[in-house]
Design an enzyme around this catalytic site. Structure first.
Site, PDB file in Angstrom:
ATOM      1  N   SER A 298       0.833  -1.201   0.000  1.00 35.66           N
ATOM      2  CA  SER A 298       0.000   0.000   0.000  1.00 35.66           C
ATOM      3  C   SER A 298       0.868   1.252   0.000  1.00 35.66           C
ATOM      4  CB  SER A 298      -0.916   0.006   1.233  1.00 35.66           C
ATOM      5  OG  SER A 298      -1.620   1.227   1.331  1.00 35.66           O
ATOM      6  N   TRP A 301       2.336   1.633  -3.404  1.00 35.23           N
ATOM      7  CA  TRP A 301       1.297   2.071  -4.355  1.00 35.23           C
ATOM      8  C   TRP A 301       1.241   3.585  -4.416  1.00 35.23           C
ATOM      9  CZ3 TRP A 301      -2.962   5.190  -3.889  1.00 35.23           C
ATOM     10  CH2 TRP A 301      -3.888   5.170  -4.930  1.00 35.23           C
ATOM     11  N   HIS A 302       1.461   4.235  -3.265  1.00 34.63           N
ATOM     12  CA  HIS A 302       1.332   5.687  -3.215  1.00 34.63           C
ATOM     13  C   HIS A 302       2.476   6.410  -3.909  1.00 34.63           C
ATOM     14  CE1 HIS A 302      -1.723   4.864  -0.112  1.00 34.63           C
ATOM     15  NE2 HIS A 302      -2.168   6.060  -0.392  1.00 34.63           N
ATOM     16  N   GLY A 303       3.614   5.793  -4.005  1.00 37.94           N
ATOM     17  CA  GLY A 303       4.699   6.489  -4.667  1.00 37.94           C
ATOM     18  C   GLY A 303       5.975   5.676  -4.709  1.00 37.94           C
ATOM     19  N   PHE A 442      -0.415  10.035  -7.813  1.00 35.42           N
ATOM     20  CA  PHE A 442      -0.421   8.598  -7.514  1.00 35.42           C
ATOM     21  C   PHE A 442      -1.186   7.805  -8.562  1.00 35.42           C
ATOM     22  CE2 PHE A 442      -0.470  10.467  -3.049  1.00 35.42           C
ATOM     23  CZ  PHE A 442       0.901  10.574  -3.021  1.00 35.42           C
TER      24      PHE A 442
END
Length: 442
Positions: A298, A301-303, A442
């Site tokens: 997770s 996923w954001h960066g 994102f």
């Protein structure tokens, strides 16, 4: 019906292509992989798993090339350098250095279609326009919420007449969304940018606690604002998108926080990663490993940066502690202990946000050390304007906790209209300088 689906798809592609028309081909590529993978599953069910793997590799591969290439290359270069070798992967030029807007959102949305079809949890469509109208639906295309195919595909086959109540509800959502974004988030943004971009870090502990609060409210109002606008537009179009935020900062446990924050993403990871890994149905050690994997992914996923990975690791660590000790439940016996639980959860979230926002891991560590050194001037760094906007959103969240829901539902029409007229006035005259939505990256 095909005419309506064609119009929706064309309008959505025009909307997305306005930023950079080249990346329309990327969303088409991602969509075609999943659409035809599902058709192949129907024709050759004995090879369903193979087609699912092709779909996942295609989507994750696309993400890796366009979003994570520089991150992967830099870390490979570092590892080779530590072993005495030399690599120039990180200097690869060209399109790979540009991250297509919203790629993580539509990629996950497209993958959910393939996975649900593999699990026989939805009725696939054989109409390419039907599929792309779902995948490219413009209100939520670039920053969510992530809408599941099994929820959206049936809606697209219906021609719903939008009722007066739905138009009004959509209007409410849109106005509230613009207020959150333009009045709250955009006015807090300069405070946060100034704090993290200064050449020398402010040495006041209270300043950084104040900055963390400001960023927590900025990112919440920025992202929840976009989600509200997307949901409001969908109402006007005759569709329903899921709620993406439910007042996360009133949570008294991290588990509760993740049922209230970015709901469409947290449920996506729960359904497509955490539970398939075994969830909590396995041994205690394995369930913690599953939790850590989910939170680390997770974060990634954001960066494409270690700051996001550490942000995920912090949430994983405190969630594990929460599971082992069960301390939130022990503090849920009365109002006073619930406030204590809320305080500690908020503390954990605020520390994690520092890593999420910091420009580097080193900067984040330095800030956290200052925060817990309890030194410096009595300076929150908000100023008068920042204090006003933070107070507005804090009072709003407190109202949600303290006032019964029925009191909101029983508001008379005329006062309600005056309330939204006031919000529109504030949006016009008290908006911030303006900045793109945080989650566009994102």
């Amino acid at each position: 019906m095909n005419g309506r689906l064609l119009w929706l798809t064309a309008a959505s592609f025009f909307f997305y292509g306005w930023w950079d028309w080249r990346f329309i081909f990327l969303i088409v590529f991602s969509g075609l992989i999943d659409f035809y993978a599902v058709l192949a599953m129907q024709k050759s069910p004995q090879y369903k798993k193979l087609f699912l793997i092709i779909s996942v590799i295609g989507n994750i591969g696309s993400l890796s090339v366009f979003k994570y290439w520089s991150f992967i290359a830099e870390n490979i270069d570092t590892l080779i350098g530590l072993s005495g070798g030399q690599s120039l992967l990180s200097q690869t030029p060209g399109l790979f250095l540009i991250t297509p807007i919203g790629i993580s959102f539509y990629t996950f949305q497209s993958m959910s279609y393939t996975i649900d079809a593999y699990r026989n949890k939805l009725k696939p469509t054989n109409n390419l326009l039907h599929f792309f109208a779902y995948l490219s639906m413009f209100p939520q295309l670039v920053a969510g919420p992530i809408v599941r195919a099994k929820t959206m595909l049936p809606q697209l086959l219906q021609t719903n007449k939008v009722s007066k109540d739905e138009r009004w509800h959509g209007f409410q959502l849109i106005v509230r969304g613009y207020f959150k974004k333009m009045v709250i988030a955009d006015n807090l943004a300069p405070l946060v940018v100034t704090a993290f971009s200064s050449a020398e870090l402010n040495q006041s502990s209270l300043y950084w606690w104040g900055t963390s609060v400001a960023f927590a409210l900025q990112i919440y109002c920025d992202f929840a604002g976009y989600s509200d606008i997307a949901r409001g537009l969908s109402k006007w179009m005759g569709y329903n998108f899921p709620d993406n935020f439910n007042h996360p900062y009133i949570s008294t446990s991290l588990r509760e926080f993740w049922t209230r924050w970015h709901i469409s993403l947290s449920t996506w990871f729960k359904d497509y990663l955490y539970i398939p890994l075994g969830g909590g149905r396995v041994s205690k050690v394995r369930s913690h490993i599953n939790l850590w994997i989910t939170m680390l992914v997770s974060g990634l996923w954001h960066g494409a940066a270690w700051t996001y990975v550490i942000w995920g690791a912090i949430h994983a660590f405190f969630s594990s502690v929460e599971r082992i000790t069960n301390w939130p439940e022990k503090l849920s016996k009365n109002t006073a202990t619930k406030i204590v639980a809320w305080f500690f959860v908020t503390l954990q979230v605020l520390v994690a946000w520092i890593f999420f926002r910091a420009n580097s891991v080193g900067q984040a560590w330095e800030i956290v050390k200052i925060m817990f050194s309890f030194v410096g001037d009595f300076n929150l760094g908000w100023g008068l304007n920042g204090t006003i906007f933070i107070l507005i959103i804090v009072l709003r969240e407190l109202a949600v906790v303290t006032l019964p829901e029925k009191q909101f539902k029983n508001v008379k029409p005329i006062p309600e209209m005056l309330f939204y007229a006031m919000l529109i006035t504030l949006i016009i005259y008290f908006r911030g300088e303006g900045s793109e939505f945080i989650y566009f990256q994102f």
